[in-house]
Design a protein around this motif. Structure first.
Motif, short mmCIF file in Angstrom:
data_model
loop_
_atom_site.label_atom_id
_atom_site.label_comp_id
_atom_site.label_asym_id
_atom_site.label_seq_id
_atom_site.Cartn_x
_atom_site.Cartn_y
_atom_site.Cartn_z
N VAL A 77 36.83 35.33 46.15
CA VAL A 77 36.95 35.41 47.72
C VAL A 77 35.54 36.26 47.86
O VAL A 77 34.69 36.76 47.45
CB VAL A 77 38.03 36.27 48.60
N LEU B 98 35.58 29.78 52.71
CA LEU B 98 36.27 30.44 54.44
C LEU B 98 35.45 29.62 55.47
O LEU B 98 34.18 29.12 54.91
CB LEU B 98 35.64 31.84 54.59
N LEU C 264 42.91 32.59 53.87
CA LEU C 264 42.71 33.07 52.52
C LEU C 264 45.07 32.64 52.38
O LEU C 264 44.90 32.48 51.12
CB LEU C 264 43.34 34.32 51.86
N GLY D 125 38.37 40.05 45.42
CA GLY D 125 36.69 39.97 46.62
C GLY D 125 35.43 40.40 45.83
O GLY D 125 35.70 41.94 45.95
N GLY E 104 34.38 40.17 51.31
CA GLY E 104 35.71 38.99 50.21
C GLY E 104 36.38 40.21 50.44
O GLY E 104 37.81 40.18 50.24
#
Length: 268
Positions: A29, A59, A83, A98, A102
């Motif tokens: 992420v 995202l 997510l 992340g 993230g």
């Protein structure tokens, strides 16, 4: 080999091992102003070579995902929903990794669902952005003002990008490529991370965690990485002479190897 596809309007990069594996999938992420692309040249091929199926999402409003025209209205809750969408698509509980924003999103995700394990890399701490914002304001006020200009929709130059993200020598071609990919971030999400939607520590799942930071990070200073680690009862791994973008510092393989070694130690 890197593969790109779109699932429910979200751009997903995948890099798979070249052999059968029983190792868990990794889901990366990205941080603010970036996209899933930030993982594709370094950590993903490195860990796929170690036998881990690797996936990274962009995202909503980021990279090649839908929603760029509404970027300022996307919330942290929206990003958590993204997510969830990708973990549903994977059909398993992945290891979540992340970076920066993230990492904050991963922490919020744990309020809703479990994960096999979690790695927080130069992550926004569970206490939010206020301490890092004040630290940057007093230590580098010119950089603080420049980052706020970027948030308002103005563009920066490579000198600012270098100062904000890197501590060591920087490959100029890589830096120029980053300049073409960096983008606006949601002002609503920044406010959420500042004070309006902080993680609820009492309702979070607590999987195995790895907490990583960088000694010369000016955006999420090492003392805040230590705060995150203390909050979750972990020992932080702080890499010397590195800045915020540990995925692209020249010695990034040291960080990727730390992640790989931690993954190898996880119980099946």
């Amino acid at each position: 080999m890197l593969k790109t596809q779109t699932i429910a309007g979200l751009e997903i990069f995948s890099c798979l091992p070249d052999r059968e594996t029983d190792k868990p999938s990794l889901l990366f992420v990205h941080g603010a102003f970036a996209g899933g692309w930030m993982w594709t040249e370094t950590f993903m091929p490195f860990l796929a070579q170690a036998g881990y199926p690797c996936h990274a999402l962009s995202l909503r409003g980021h990279g090649g995902s839908e929603g760029r025209e509404h970027i300022n209205w996307h919330s942290v809750a929206d990003y958590v929903d993204d997510l969830k969408t990708v973990t549903d698509w994977l059909g398993e509980e992945p290891v979540l990794i992340g970076h920066s924003m993230g990492g904050f999103i991963v922490q919020k995700y744990l309020e809703h669902r479990p994960a096999q394990a979690v790695a927080l890399i130069c992550s926004v701490p569970p206490q939010g952005l206020i301490a890092s914002q004040f630290h940057l304001l007093f230590s580098k006020p010119h950089l603080f003002l420049e980052l706020n200009r970027i948030l308002s929709g103005e563009y920066t130059d490579t000198a600012t990008l270098r100062e904000a993200l890197f501590a060591g020598d920087v490959d100029e071609a890589m830096l120029a490529a980053w300049m073409t990919k960096m983008q606006n971030e949601s002002q609503r999400a920044i406010l959420d991370m500042t004070m309006f939607n902080l993680p609820n520590l009492f309702s979070m799942h607590r999987p195995p965690m790895l907490i990583v930071g960088a000694e010369d990070d000016v955006l999420v200073p090492a003392f805040l990485v230590q705060t995150t680690a203390s909050t979750y009862g972990q020992r932080p791994h702080i890499f010397r002479r590195m800045g915020h973008a540990v995925t692209h510092e020249k010695e990034w393989p040291l960080v990727a190897a730390c992640l790989r070694d931690w993954l190898e130690e996880l119980k099946p």
